[in-house]
Design a protein around this motif. Sequence first.
Motif, PDB file in Angstrom:
ATOM      1  N   UNK A 174       9.986  -6.107 -17.173  1.00 26.52           N
ATOM      2  CA  UNK A 174      11.115  -6.742 -17.863  1.00 26.52           C
ATOM      3  C   UNK A 174      12.428  -6.055 -17.506  1.00 26.52           C
ATOM      4  N   UNK A 175      12.366  -4.750 -17.279  1.00 25.22           N
ATOM      5  CA  UNK A 175      13.561  -3.989 -16.883  1.00 25.22           C
ATOM      6  C   UNK A 175      13.738  -3.964 -15.365  1.00 25.22           C
ATOM      7  N   UNK A 176      12.794  -4.592 -14.655  1.00 30.21           N
ATOM      8  CA  UNK A 176      12.795  -4.633 -13.191  1.00 30.21           C
ATOM      9  C   UNK A 176      12.824  -3.224 -12.603  1.00 30.21           C
ATOM     10  N   UNK A 177      11.940  -2.381 -13.147  1.00 33.56           N
ATOM     11  CA  UNK A 177      11.820  -0.995 -12.689  1.00 33.56           C
ATOM     12  C   UNK A 177      10.430  -0.786 -12.114  1.00 33.56           C
ATOM     13  N   UNK A 178      10.379  -0.155 -10.957  1.00 33.44           N
ATOM     14  CA  UNK A 178       9.110   0.221 -10.349  1.00 33.44           C
ATOM     15  C   UNK A 178       9.114   1.728 -10.150  1.00 33.44           C
ATOM     16  N   UNK A 179       8.190   2.407 -10.787  1.00 35.80           N
ATOM     17  CA  UNK A 179       8.149   3.862 -10.704  1.00 35.80           C
ATOM     18  C   UNK A 179       7.805   4.357  -9.304  1.00 35.80           C
ATOM     19  N   UNK A 180       7.301   3.470  -8.447  1.00 40.19           N
ATOM     20  CA  UNK A 180       6.837   3.895  -7.131  1.00 40.19           C
ATOM     21  C   UNK A 180       7.692   3.335  -5.993  1.00 40.19           C
ATOM     22  N   UNK A 181       8.892   2.857  -6.299  1.00 39.92           N
ATOM     23  CA  UNK A 181       9.768   2.357  -5.246  1.00 39.92           C
ATOM     24  C   UNK A 181      10.596   1.182  -5.733  1.00 39.92           C
ATOM     25  N   UNK A 182      11.003   0.328  -4.804  1.00 43.28           N
ATOM     26  CA  UNK A 182      11.815  -0.844  -5.126  1.00 43.28           C
ATOM     27  C   UNK A 182      10.960  -1.858  -5.886  1.00 43.28           C
ATOM     28  N   UNK A 183      11.540  -2.467  -6.918  1.00 40.62           N
ATOM     29  CA  UNK A 183      10.789  -3.401  -7.746  1.00 40.62           C
ATOM     30  C   UNK A 183      10.316  -4.594  -6.929  1.00 40.62           C
ATOM     31  N   UNK A 184       9.052  -4.948  -7.095  1.00 43.54           N
ATOM     32  CA  UNK A 184       8.439  -6.086  -6.412  1.00 43.54           C
ATOM     33  C   UNK A 184       7.426  -6.711  -7.370  1.00 43.54           C
ATOM     34  N   UNK A 185       7.617  -7.975  -7.716  1.00 48.00           N
ATOM     35  CA  UNK A 185       6.751  -8.652  -8.677  1.00 48.00           C
ATOM     36  C   UNK A 185       5.296  -8.642  -8.216  1.00 48.00           C
ATOM     37  N   UNK A 186       5.060  -8.838  -6.911  1.00 49.57           N
ATOM     38  CA  UNK A 186       3.689  -8.856  -6.399  1.00 49.57           C
ATOM     39  C   UNK A 186       3.039  -7.476  -6.516  1.00 49.57           C
ATOM     40  N   UNK A 187       3.861  -6.429  -6.406  1.00 41.75           N
ATOM     41  CA  UNK A 187       3.351  -5.060  -6.537  1.00 41.75           C
ATOM     42  C   UNK A 187       2.835  -4.817  -7.945  1.00 41.75           C
ATOM     43  N   UNK A 188       3.589  -5.252  -8.936  1.00 45.03           N
ATOM     44  CA  UNK A 188       3.184  -5.017 -10.331  1.00 45.03           C
ATOM     45  C   UNK A 188       2.036  -5.926 -10.759  1.00 45.03           C
ATOM     46  N   UNK A 189       1.809  -7.024 -10.015  1.00 46.59           N
ATOM     47  CA  UNK A 189       0.718  -7.928 -10.358  1.00 46.59           C
ATOM     48  C   UNK A 189      -0.631  -7.456  -9.817  1.00 46.59           C
ATOM     49  N   UNK A 190      -0.646  -6.392  -9.033  1.00 50.33           N
ATOM     50  CA  UNK A 190      -1.887  -5.873  -8.475  1.00 50.33           C
ATOM     51  C   UNK A 190      -2.722  -5.232  -9.584  1.00 50.33           C
ATOM     52  N   UNK A 191      -3.936  -5.749  -9.792  1.00 51.68           N
ATOM     53  CA  UNK A 191      -4.761  -5.265 -10.900  1.00 51.68           C
ATOM     54  C   UNK A 191      -5.230  -3.832 -10.695  1.00 51.68           C
ATOM     55  N   UNK A 192      -5.066  -3.288  -9.499  1.00 45.65           N
ATOM     56  CA  UNK A 192      -5.519  -1.923  -9.267  1.00 45.65           C
ATOM     57  C   UNK A 192      -4.811  -0.938 -10.196  1.00 45.65           C
ATOM     58  N   UNK A 193      -3.601  -1.299 -10.650  1.00 43.49           N
ATOM     59  CA  UNK A 193      -2.874  -0.388 -11.547  1.00 43.49           C
ATOM     60  C   UNK A 193      -3.540  -0.318 -12.919  1.00 43.49           C
ATOM     61  N   UNK A 194      -4.182  -1.384 -13.320  1.00 42.74           N
ATOM     62  CA  UNK A 194      -4.973  -1.352 -14.557  1.00 42.74           C
ATOM     63  C   UNK A 194      -6.109  -0.342 -14.405  1.00 42.74           C
ATOM     64  N   UNK A 195      -6.733  -0.326 -13.232  1.00 40.60           N
ATOM     65  CA  UNK A 195      -7.827   0.606 -12.976  1.00 40.60           C
ATOM     66  C   UNK A 195      -7.328   2.048 -12.866  1.00 40.60           C
ATOM     67  N   UNK A 196      -6.174   2.230 -12.226  1.00 40.48           N
ATOM     68  CA  UNK A 196      -5.599   3.576 -12.127  1.00 40.48           C
ATOM     69  C   UNK A 196      -5.254   4.138 -13.512  1.00 40.48           C
ATOM     70  N   UNK A 197      -4.731   3.277 -14.372  1.00 42.53           N
ATOM     71  CA  UNK A 197      -4.406   3.712 -15.742  1.00 42.53           C
ATOM     72  C   UNK A 197      -5.675   4.174 -16.451  1.00 42.53           C
ATOM     73  N   UNK A 198      -6.746   3.405 -16.289  1.00 40.67           N
ATOM     74  CA  UNK A 198      -8.018   3.776 -16.901  1.00 40.67           C
ATOM     75  C   UNK A 198      -8.499   5.128 -16.377  1.00 40.67           C
ATOM     76  N   UNK A 199      -8.394   5.340 -15.073  1.00 42.60           N
ATOM     77  CA  UNK A 199      -8.813   6.615 -14.479  1.00 42.60           C
ATOM     78  C   UNK A 199      -7.973   7.768 -15.026  1.00 42.60           C
TER      79      UNK A 199
END
Length: 496
Positions: A174-199
Amino acid sequence: MANLKNLAKDTAIYGLSSIVARFINYWLVPIQTQKFNAAGGQYGIITNVYAYVSLLIILLTYGMETTFFRFMSKEGEDAKKVYSTTLRMVLLTSAVFTFIITLFLQPIASSMGYADHPEYVWVMFFTVAVDAFTAIPFAYLRYAHRPIKFATLKILNITLNIILNLLYLIVLPALRINLFGIYDEHFTLNVVWVFYINMFCSLATLLMLWKELKGFRFGFDMGTCRRMLSYTWPLLVMGLAGQLNQAASQILFPFFYNGTPDEAKAQLGIYGGCIKIAMIMVMITQAFRYAYEPFVFGKSRDKDNKETYAVAMKYYLIFTLLAFLVVIGYMDVLRYLVGTSYWEGLRVVPIVMAAEIMFGVFFNLSFWYKLTNRTIWGAWFSGIGAVVLIVVDVLLIPRYSYMACAWAGFAAYAVSMVVSYLVGQKYYPIKYPIADMLVYVVVAAVLFGAMTCVNNQLPLWGALIANTLIIFFFLAFIVKRDLPLSELPVIGKYFR
Protein backbone atom coordinates in the motif's frame (compact mmCIF):
# COMPACT_ATOMS: atom_id res chain seq x y z
CA MET A 1 -5.21 -32.34 45.72
CA ALA A 2 -2.33 -30.02 44.84
CA ASN A 3 -1.36 -32.31 41.95
CA LEU A 4 -4.91 -32.24 40.62
CA LYS A 5 -4.96 -28.44 40.78
CA ASN A 6 -1.68 -28.27 38.88
CA LEU A 7 -3.03 -30.70 36.29
CA ALA A 8 -6.18 -28.62 35.85
CA LYS A 9 -4.14 -25.40 35.54
CA ASP A 10 -1.73 -26.90 32.99
CA THR A 11 -4.55 -28.41 30.97
CA ALA A 12 -6.37 -25.07 30.87
CA ILE A 13 -3.26 -23.20 29.76
CA TYR A 14 -2.34 -25.73 27.06
CA GLY A 15 -5.91 -25.90 25.82
CA LEU A 16 -6.51 -22.17 25.85
CA SER A 17 -3.16 -21.42 24.22
CA SER A 18 -3.86 -23.92 21.44
CA ILE A 19 -7.28 -22.43 20.75
CA VAL A 20 -5.94 -18.87 20.88
CA ALA A 21 -3.07 -19.83 18.59
CA ARG A 22 -5.46 -21.41 16.09
CA PHE A 23 -7.72 -18.36 16.24
CA ILE A 24 -4.81 -15.97 15.62
CA ASN A 25 -3.49 -18.17 12.82
CA TYR A 26 -6.97 -18.08 11.30
CA TRP A 27 -6.40 -14.43 10.35
CA LEU A 28 -3.78 -15.44 7.82
CA VAL A 29 -6.72 -16.51 5.64
CA PRO A 30 -8.28 -13.07 4.97
CA ILE A 31 -4.82 -11.50 4.61
CA GLN A 32 -3.59 -14.01 2.06
CA THR A 33 -6.84 -14.51 0.14
CA GLN A 34 -7.26 -10.74 -0.20
CA LYS A 35 -3.70 -10.43 -1.50
CA PHE A 36 -3.70 -13.45 -3.81
CA ASN A 37 -6.56 -13.56 -6.31
CA ALA A 38 -8.03 -17.04 -6.74
CA ALA A 39 -7.40 -17.03 -10.49
CA GLY A 40 -3.68 -16.49 -9.94
CA GLY A 41 -3.34 -19.84 -8.18
CA GLN A 42 -0.93 -18.56 -5.49
CA TYR A 43 -3.16 -19.65 -2.64
CA GLY A 44 -3.44 -23.04 -4.34
CA ILE A 45 0.35 -23.31 -4.09
CA ILE A 46 0.18 -22.46 -0.37
CA THR A 47 -2.56 -25.07 0.15
CA ASN A 48 -0.64 -27.74 -1.74
CA VAL A 49 2.77 -27.12 -0.11
CA TYR A 50 1.32 -27.01 3.41
CA ALA A 51 -0.40 -30.35 2.78
CA TYR A 52 3.03 -31.89 2.16
CA VAL A 53 4.33 -30.12 5.27
CA SER A 54 1.58 -31.59 7.46
CA LEU A 55 2.64 -35.11 6.48
CA LEU A 56 6.36 -34.39 6.78
CA ILE A 57 6.03 -33.05 10.33
CA ILE A 58 4.53 -36.43 11.30
CA LEU A 59 7.31 -38.28 9.48
CA LEU A 60 10.16 -36.21 10.95
CA THR A 61 8.91 -36.33 14.54
CA TYR A 62 8.02 -40.06 14.08
CA GLY A 63 6.03 -40.23 17.31
CA MET A 64 8.98 -39.11 19.43
CA GLU A 65 6.95 -36.62 21.46
CA THR A 66 4.74 -39.37 22.88
CA THR A 67 7.73 -41.73 23.14
CA PHE A 68 9.68 -39.03 24.99
CA PHE A 69 6.95 -38.73 27.64
CA ARG A 70 6.73 -42.50 28.01
CA PHE A 71 10.47 -42.98 28.57
CA MET A 72 10.99 -39.89 30.74
CA SER A 73 8.66 -41.43 33.33
CA LYS A 74 9.58 -45.07 32.75
CA GLU A 75 11.18 -46.92 35.64
CA GLY A 76 14.84 -47.72 35.04
CA GLU A 77 15.40 -44.97 32.48
CA ASP A 78 17.71 -41.99 33.06
CA ALA A 79 15.53 -38.94 32.31
CA LYS A 80 18.48 -36.71 31.39
CA LYS A 81 19.89 -39.34 29.07
CA VAL A 82 16.46 -39.86 27.48
CA TYR A 83 16.09 -36.15 26.77
CA SER A 84 19.58 -35.78 25.33
CA THR A 85 19.21 -38.93 23.22
CA THR A 86 15.84 -37.75 21.88
CA LEU A 87 17.26 -34.35 20.95
CA ARG A 88 20.16 -35.93 19.10
CA MET A 89 17.96 -38.47 17.30
CA VAL A 90 15.52 -35.89 15.95
CA LEU A 91 18.32 -33.43 15.13
CA LEU A 92 20.09 -36.14 13.12
CA THR A 93 16.99 -37.17 11.16
CA SER A 94 16.10 -33.52 10.48
CA ALA A 95 19.65 -32.81 9.30
CA VAL A 96 19.69 -35.89 7.03
CA PHE A 97 16.31 -34.88 5.61
CA THR A 98 17.58 -31.35 4.89
CA PHE A 99 20.72 -32.75 3.21
CA ILE A 100 18.65 -35.07 0.99
CA ILE A 101 16.27 -32.27 0.02
CA THR A 102 19.18 -29.98 -0.85
CA LEU A 103 20.95 -32.70 -2.85
CA PHE A 104 17.90 -33.78 -4.84
CA LEU A 105 15.97 -30.51 -4.81
CA GLN A 106 15.30 -30.21 -8.54
CA PRO A 107 13.89 -33.73 -9.11
CA ILE A 108 11.81 -33.49 -5.91
CA ALA A 109 10.44 -30.09 -6.94
CA SER A 110 9.71 -31.39 -10.45
CA SER A 111 7.81 -34.40 -9.09
CA MET A 112 5.66 -32.03 -7.02
CA GLY A 113 4.96 -29.79 -10.03
CA TYR A 114 7.32 -26.94 -9.03
CA ALA A 115 10.19 -27.45 -11.47
CA ASP A 116 10.30 -23.69 -12.11
CA HIS A 117 10.18 -22.80 -8.41
CA PRO A 118 12.31 -25.24 -6.40
CA GLU A 119 12.72 -22.50 -3.77
CA TYR A 120 9.13 -23.17 -2.64
CA VAL A 121 10.08 -26.73 -1.79
CA TRP A 122 13.43 -26.03 -0.14
CA VAL A 123 12.23 -23.19 2.09
CA MET A 124 9.20 -25.02 3.47
CA PHE A 125 10.89 -28.41 3.78
CA PHE A 126 13.79 -26.83 5.65
CA THR A 127 11.22 -25.09 7.86
CA VAL A 128 9.44 -28.35 8.65
CA ALA A 129 12.80 -29.90 9.61
CA VAL A 130 13.34 -27.03 12.07
CA ASP A 131 9.81 -27.42 13.44
CA ALA A 132 10.29 -31.18 13.89
CA PHE A 133 13.41 -30.62 15.96
CA THR A 134 11.76 -27.80 17.92
CA ALA A 135 8.95 -30.19 18.89
CA ILE A 136 11.29 -31.94 21.36
CA PRO A 137 12.21 -28.85 23.45
CA PHE A 138 8.51 -28.00 23.48
CA ALA A 139 7.77 -31.52 24.73
CA TYR A 140 10.38 -30.97 27.46
CA LEU A 141 8.58 -27.79 28.56
CA ARG A 142 5.42 -29.84 29.00
CA TYR A 143 7.32 -32.54 30.91
CA ALA A 144 8.88 -29.89 33.17
CA HIS A 145 5.42 -28.35 33.86
CA ARG A 146 6.25 -25.01 32.29
CA PRO A 147 3.00 -24.29 30.44
CA ILE A 148 3.44 -20.49 30.54
CA LYS A 149 6.63 -20.55 28.45
CA PHE A 150 5.14 -23.21 26.18
CA ALA A 151 2.00 -21.18 25.51
CA THR A 152 3.86 -17.87 25.21
CA LEU A 153 6.28 -19.16 22.57
CA LYS A 154 3.52 -20.82 20.56
CA ILE A 155 1.42 -17.65 20.51
CA LEU A 156 4.44 -15.43 19.82
CA ASN A 157 5.37 -17.56 16.82
CA ILE A 158 1.94 -17.24 15.24
CA THR A 159 1.54 -13.57 16.16
CA LEU A 160 4.90 -12.76 14.54
CA ASN A 161 3.79 -14.67 11.45
CA ILE A 162 0.57 -12.65 11.25
CA ILE A 163 2.36 -9.33 11.73
CA LEU A 164 4.96 -10.07 9.06
CA ASN A 165 2.31 -11.29 6.59
CA LEU A 166 0.24 -8.17 7.23
CA LEU A 167 3.29 -5.95 6.88
CA TYR A 168 4.72 -7.54 3.76
CA LEU A 169 1.51 -8.40 1.89
CA ILE A 170 -0.72 -5.45 2.81
CA VAL A 171 1.05 -2.48 4.45
CA LEU A 172 4.26 -2.22 2.41
CA PRO A 173 2.51 -2.71 -0.97
CA ALA A 174 0.00 0.00 0.00
CA LEU A 175 2.95 2.31 0.68
CA ARG A 176 4.68 1.02 -2.48
CA ILE A 177 7.75 0.02 -0.47
CA ASN A 178 9.93 -2.98 -1.19
CA LEU A 179 12.47 -3.84 1.47
CA PHE A 180 14.61 -5.65 -1.10
CA GLY A 181 14.82 -3.04 -3.87
CA ILE A 182 12.56 -1.07 -6.21
CA TYR A 183 8.86 -1.74 -5.67
CA ASP A 184 7.40 -4.28 -8.10
CA GLU A 185 3.86 -5.66 -7.76
CA HIS A 186 4.87 -9.02 -9.28
CA PHE A 187 7.71 -9.29 -6.75
CA THR A 188 5.38 -8.91 -3.78
CA LEU A 189 2.89 -11.38 -5.29
CA ASN A 190 5.45 -14.20 -5.15
CA VAL A 191 4.19 -16.69 -2.56
CA VAL A 192 7.74 -17.64 -1.63
CA TRP A 193 7.74 -14.68 0.77
CA VAL A 194 4.95 -16.34 2.74
CA PHE A 195 7.23 -19.36 3.08
CA TYR A 196 10.25 -17.25 4.02
CA ILE A 197 8.21 -15.55 6.75
CA ASN A 198 7.24 -18.96 8.11
CA MET A 199 10.90 -20.06 8.12
CA PHE A 200 11.98 -16.87 9.92
CA CYS A 201 9.34 -17.41 12.64
CA SER A 202 10.39 -21.04 13.14
CA LEU A 203 14.07 -20.10 13.48
CA ALA A 204 13.19 -17.29 15.91
CA THR A 205 11.23 -19.75 18.05
CA LEU A 206 14.15 -22.19 18.05
CA LEU A 207 16.47 -19.45 19.30
CA MET A 208 14.07 -18.67 22.15
CA LEU A 209 14.39 -22.30 23.28
CA TRP A 210 18.17 -22.06 23.76
CA LYS A 211 17.96 -22.88 27.49
CA GLU A 212 16.12 -26.14 26.77
CA LEU A 213 18.74 -27.06 24.14
CA LYS A 214 21.35 -27.36 26.89
CA GLY A 215 19.97 -30.87 27.31
CA PHE A 216 22.44 -31.95 24.58
CA ARG A 217 25.20 -32.11 27.18
CA PHE A 218 23.91 -35.34 28.73
CA GLY A 219 25.13 -37.43 25.81
CA PHE A 220 23.70 -40.17 23.60
CA ASP A 221 22.81 -43.71 24.65
CA MET A 222 22.43 -46.34 21.90
CA GLY A 223 20.41 -48.71 24.09
CA THR A 224 17.90 -45.97 24.90
CA CYS A 225 17.75 -45.10 21.20
CA ARG A 226 16.90 -48.69 20.21
CA ARG A 227 14.20 -49.02 22.87
CA MET A 228 12.62 -45.73 21.86
CA LEU A 229 12.61 -46.61 18.16
CA SER A 230 10.97 -49.95 18.94
CA TYR A 231 8.24 -48.17 20.86
CA THR A 232 7.66 -45.30 18.46
CA TRP A 233 7.25 -46.89 15.02
CA PRO A 234 3.56 -47.90 15.50
CA LEU A 235 2.86 -44.30 16.52
CA LEU A 236 4.45 -43.13 13.27
CA VAL A 237 2.22 -45.43 11.21
CA MET A 238 -0.89 -44.29 13.08
CA GLY A 239 0.06 -40.62 12.75
CA LEU A 240 0.72 -40.83 9.01
CA ALA A 241 -2.52 -42.72 8.37
CA GLY A 242 -4.50 -40.17 10.36
CA GLN A 243 -2.87 -37.16 8.69
CA LEU A 244 -3.48 -38.60 5.23
CA ASN A 245 -7.18 -38.05 5.86
CA GLN A 246 -6.44 -34.34 6.31
CA ALA A 247 -3.84 -33.77 3.59
CA ALA A 248 -4.17 -36.36 0.81
CA SER A 249 -6.80 -34.45 -1.19
CA GLN A 250 -4.68 -31.29 -1.40
CA ILE A 251 -1.67 -33.35 -2.50
CA LEU A 252 -3.51 -35.48 -5.08
CA PHE A 253 -5.60 -32.68 -6.60
CA PRO A 254 -2.98 -31.20 -9.01
CA PHE A 255 -2.18 -34.66 -10.38
CA PHE A 256 -5.77 -35.68 -11.15
CA TYR A 257 -7.49 -32.40 -12.00
CA ASN A 258 -8.75 -32.39 -15.59
CA GLY A 259 -7.19 -29.12 -16.73
CA THR A 260 -3.95 -27.15 -16.97
CA PRO A 261 -1.55 -26.89 -13.99
CA ASP A 262 -2.45 -23.21 -13.54
CA GLU A 263 -6.16 -24.03 -13.47
CA ALA A 264 -5.49 -26.78 -10.94
CA LYS A 265 -3.67 -24.34 -8.65
CA ALA A 266 -6.52 -21.83 -8.95
CA GLN A 267 -9.18 -24.43 -8.13
CA LEU A 268 -7.17 -25.86 -5.25
CA GLY A 269 -6.69 -22.35 -3.88
CA ILE A 270 -10.45 -21.79 -3.87
CA TYR A 271 -10.94 -25.07 -2.00
CA GLY A 272 -8.10 -24.34 0.44
CA GLY A 273 -9.42 -20.87 1.21
CA CYS A 274 -13.04 -21.89 1.73
CA ILE A 275 -12.37 -24.90 3.95
CA LYS A 276 -10.72 -22.50 6.40
CA ILE A 277 -14.24 -21.29 7.28
CA ALA A 278 -15.11 -24.89 8.10
CA MET A 279 -12.09 -24.99 10.42
CA ILE A 280 -14.27 -23.26 13.01
CA MET A 281 -15.50 -26.78 13.71
CA VAL A 282 -11.89 -27.94 14.14
CA MET A 283 -11.37 -25.31 16.86
CA ILE A 284 -14.51 -26.50 18.68
CA THR A 285 -13.37 -30.12 18.44
CA GLN A 286 -9.90 -29.15 19.66
CA ALA A 287 -11.36 -27.41 22.71
CA PHE A 288 -13.47 -30.48 23.43
CA ARG A 289 -10.44 -32.77 23.10
CA TYR A 290 -8.39 -30.85 25.64
CA ALA A 291 -11.19 -31.07 28.15
CA TYR A 292 -12.32 -34.62 27.34
CA GLU A 293 -9.03 -36.58 27.15
CA PRO A 294 -8.00 -36.10 30.80
CA PHE A 295 -11.65 -36.55 31.81
CA VAL A 296 -11.94 -39.94 30.08
CA PHE A 297 -8.76 -41.40 31.53
CA GLY A 298 -9.57 -40.02 34.95
CA LYS A 299 -13.05 -41.54 34.79
CA SER A 300 -11.93 -44.95 33.48
CA ARG A 301 -12.08 -46.70 36.89
CA ASP A 302 -15.51 -45.42 37.87
CA LYS A 303 -18.45 -47.82 37.76
CA ASP A 304 -20.60 -45.46 35.70
CA ASN A 305 -17.87 -44.56 33.23
CA LYS A 306 -19.60 -46.05 30.18
CA GLU A 307 -22.82 -44.17 30.90
CA THR A 308 -20.83 -40.96 31.23
CA TYR A 309 -19.05 -41.55 27.90
CA ALA A 310 -22.39 -42.15 26.20
CA VAL A 311 -23.89 -38.92 27.55
CA ALA A 312 -20.73 -36.98 26.62
CA MET A 313 -20.99 -38.26 23.04
CA LYS A 314 -24.58 -37.10 22.83
CA TYR A 315 -23.84 -33.59 24.04
CA TYR A 316 -20.79 -33.31 21.80
CA LEU A 317 -23.02 -34.05 18.81
CA ILE A 318 -25.73 -31.62 19.98
CA PHE A 319 -23.39 -28.66 20.35
CA THR A 320 -21.40 -29.31 17.19
CA LEU A 321 -24.67 -29.45 15.25
CA LEU A 322 -25.57 -26.12 16.84
CA ALA A 323 -22.20 -24.70 15.73
CA PHE A 324 -22.84 -26.09 12.24
CA LEU A 325 -26.16 -24.26 12.00
CA VAL A 326 -24.64 -21.02 13.33
CA VAL A 327 -21.95 -21.07 10.61
CA ILE A 328 -24.47 -21.85 7.86
CA GLY A 329 -26.91 -19.26 9.22
CA TYR A 330 -24.32 -16.47 9.12
CA MET A 331 -22.46 -17.61 6.02
CA ASP A 332 -23.30 -14.34 4.27
CA VAL A 333 -21.17 -12.58 6.91
CA LEU A 334 -18.48 -15.22 7.43
CA ARG A 335 -17.72 -15.39 3.72
CA TYR A 336 -15.87 -12.08 4.08
CA LEU A 337 -13.14 -14.03 5.89
CA VAL A 338 -11.93 -14.99 2.40
CA GLY A 339 -11.46 -12.86 -0.69
CA THR A 340 -14.47 -12.40 -2.98
CA SER A 341 -12.71 -14.32 -5.77
CA TYR A 342 -12.97 -17.45 -3.58
CA TRP A 343 -16.71 -17.30 -2.88
CA GLU A 344 -17.68 -19.79 -5.56
CA GLY A 345 -16.16 -22.50 -3.38
CA LEU A 346 -18.28 -21.81 -0.29
CA ARG A 347 -20.52 -24.75 -1.17
CA VAL A 348 -17.85 -27.08 0.25
CA VAL A 349 -18.20 -25.58 3.75
CA PRO A 350 -21.24 -27.58 4.98
CA ILE A 351 -19.75 -30.81 3.60
CA VAL A 352 -16.37 -30.27 5.27
CA MET A 353 -18.04 -29.20 8.54
CA ALA A 354 -20.18 -32.34 8.55
CA ALA A 355 -17.01 -34.38 7.97
CA GLU A 356 -15.34 -32.66 10.94
CA ILE A 357 -18.34 -33.50 13.14
CA MET A 358 -17.91 -37.15 12.19
CA PHE A 359 -14.19 -36.90 12.95
CA GLY A 360 -15.16 -35.64 16.42
CA VAL A 361 -17.48 -38.61 16.88
CA PHE A 362 -14.65 -40.90 15.71
CA PHE A 363 -12.39 -39.25 18.29
CA ASN A 364 -14.98 -39.96 21.01
CA LEU A 365 -15.20 -43.57 19.88
CA SER A 366 -11.41 -43.93 19.85
CA PHE A 367 -11.22 -44.24 23.62
CA TRP A 368 -12.39 -47.82 23.57
CA TYR A 369 -9.10 -49.00 22.04
CA LYS A 370 -7.04 -46.60 24.15
CA LEU A 371 -8.64 -47.83 27.36
CA THR A 372 -8.27 -51.49 26.37
CA ASN A 373 -4.66 -51.14 25.10
CA ARG A 374 -5.64 -52.06 21.54
CA THR A 375 -4.16 -48.95 19.92
CA ILE A 376 -3.28 -50.86 16.73
CA TRP A 377 -6.99 -50.56 15.86
CA GLY A 378 -6.54 -46.81 15.61
CA ALA A 379 -4.02 -47.29 12.81
CA TRP A 380 -6.41 -49.70 11.03
CA PHE A 381 -9.37 -47.30 11.24
CA SER A 382 -7.32 -44.31 10.09
CA GLY A 383 -5.78 -46.41 7.32
CA ILE A 384 -9.18 -47.57 6.07
CA GLY A 385 -10.37 -43.95 6.03
CA ALA A 386 -7.26 -42.88 4.11
CA VAL A 387 -7.85 -45.58 1.47
CA VAL A 388 -11.48 -44.48 1.03
CA LEU A 389 -10.40 -40.85 0.69
CA ILE A 390 -7.71 -41.61 -1.90
CA VAL A 391 -10.03 -43.81 -3.98
CA VAL A 392 -12.78 -41.17 -4.05
CA ASP A 393 -10.26 -38.45 -4.93
CA VAL A 394 -8.68 -40.42 -7.76
CA LEU A 395 -12.04 -41.40 -9.26
CA LEU A 396 -13.92 -38.13 -8.87
CA ILE A 397 -11.46 -35.20 -9.00
CA PRO A 398 -11.20 -35.36 -12.83
CA ARG A 399 -14.97 -34.91 -13.08
CA TYR A 400 -16.03 -32.88 -10.04
CA SER A 401 -12.91 -30.83 -9.20
CA TYR A 402 -12.58 -29.76 -5.56
CA MET A 403 -16.09 -30.93 -4.69
CA ALA A 404 -14.66 -34.43 -4.90
CA CYS A 405 -12.13 -33.50 -2.19
CA ALA A 406 -14.91 -32.37 0.14
CA TRP A 407 -16.95 -35.53 -0.39
CA ALA A 408 -13.82 -37.72 -0.11
CA GLY A 409 -13.18 -36.37 3.39
CA PHE A 410 -16.85 -36.87 4.26
CA ALA A 411 -16.76 -40.50 3.08
CA ALA A 412 -13.44 -41.22 4.83
CA TYR A 413 -14.58 -40.00 8.23
CA ALA A 414 -17.98 -41.64 7.85
CA VAL A 415 -16.39 -45.03 7.18
CA SER A 416 -13.81 -44.66 9.98
CA MET A 417 -16.58 -43.63 12.39
CA VAL A 418 -18.91 -46.51 11.55
CA VAL A 419 -16.19 -49.18 11.55
CA SER A 420 -14.80 -47.92 14.88
CA TYR A 421 -18.29 -48.04 16.41
CA LEU A 422 -19.00 -51.58 15.19
CA VAL A 423 -15.66 -53.00 16.34
CA GLY A 424 -15.82 -51.06 19.61
CA GLN A 425 -19.16 -52.60 20.49
CA LYS A 426 -17.45 -55.99 20.42
CA TYR A 427 -14.47 -55.16 22.63
CA TYR A 428 -15.84 -52.34 24.81
CA PRO A 429 -19.62 -52.12 24.44
CA ILE A 430 -21.21 -48.79 25.31
CA LYS A 431 -24.93 -48.08 24.97
CA TYR A 432 -24.83 -44.83 23.09
CA PRO A 433 -28.23 -43.09 22.76
CA ILE A 434 -28.27 -43.65 19.00
CA ALA A 435 -31.99 -42.93 18.56
CA ASP A 436 -31.79 -39.61 20.43
CA MET A 437 -28.70 -38.60 18.49
CA LEU A 438 -30.37 -39.41 15.17
CA VAL A 439 -33.30 -37.17 16.13
CA TYR A 440 -30.91 -34.23 16.47
CA VAL A 441 -29.19 -35.09 13.19
CA VAL A 442 -32.53 -35.19 11.34
CA VAL A 443 -33.75 -31.93 12.90
CA ALA A 444 -30.44 -30.21 12.08
CA ALA A 445 -30.61 -31.51 8.49
CA VAL A 446 -34.13 -30.13 8.05
CA LEU A 447 -33.09 -26.76 9.49
CA PHE A 448 -30.03 -26.74 7.23
CA GLY A 449 -32.33 -27.22 4.25
CA ALA A 450 -34.49 -24.33 5.46
CA MET A 451 -31.42 -22.10 5.86
CA THR A 452 -30.23 -22.95 2.37
CA CYS A 453 -33.59 -21.89 0.93
CA VAL A 454 -33.58 -18.72 3.01
CA ASN A 455 -30.05 -17.78 1.89
CA ASN A 456 -31.01 -18.25 -1.75
CA GLN A 457 -34.38 -16.46 -1.63
CA LEU A 458 -34.09 -13.53 0.79
CA PRO A 459 -31.89 -10.42 0.84
CA LEU A 460 -29.01 -10.33 3.34
CA TRP A 461 -30.89 -8.67 6.21
CA GLY A 462 -33.92 -10.92 5.75
CA ALA A 463 -31.78 -14.08 5.63
CA LEU A 464 -29.91 -13.10 8.80
CA ILE A 465 -33.17 -12.51 10.70
CA ALA A 466 -34.75 -15.75 9.46
CA ASN A 467 -31.64 -17.80 10.20
CA THR A 468 -31.35 -16.31 13.68
CA LEU A 469 -34.91 -17.44 14.38
CA ILE A 470 -34.06 -20.93 13.07
CA ILE A 471 -31.02 -21.10 15.37
CA PHE A 472 -33.16 -20.04 18.34
CA PHE A 473 -35.66 -22.76 17.41
CA PHE A 474 -32.89 -25.37 17.56
CA LEU A 475 -31.73 -23.96 20.90
CA ALA A 476 -35.30 -24.19 22.21
CA PHE A 477 -35.49 -27.77 20.96
CA ILE A 478 -32.30 -28.63 22.88
CA VAL A 479 -33.59 -26.96 26.05
CA LYS A 480 -36.97 -28.64 25.82
CA ARG A 481 -35.58 -32.08 25.11
CA ASP A 482 -32.29 -32.43 26.98
CA LEU A 483 -31.10 -29.28 28.72
CA PRO A 484 -33.69 -27.70 31.03
CA LEU A 485 -32.65 -24.17 31.95
CA SER A 486 -33.40 -24.92 35.60
CA GLU A 487 -30.46 -27.35 35.67
CA LEU A 488 -27.89 -24.89 34.38
CA PRO A 489 -25.27 -23.62 36.87
CA VAL A 490 -25.62 -20.06 38.27
CA ILE A 491 -28.62 -19.01 36.14
CA GLY A 492 -30.66 -22.18 36.78
CA LYS A 493 -32.21 -20.75 39.96
CA TYR A 494 -34.02 -18.11 37.90
CA PHE A 495 -35.90 -20.73 35.85
CA ARG A 496 -37.27 -23.00 38.57
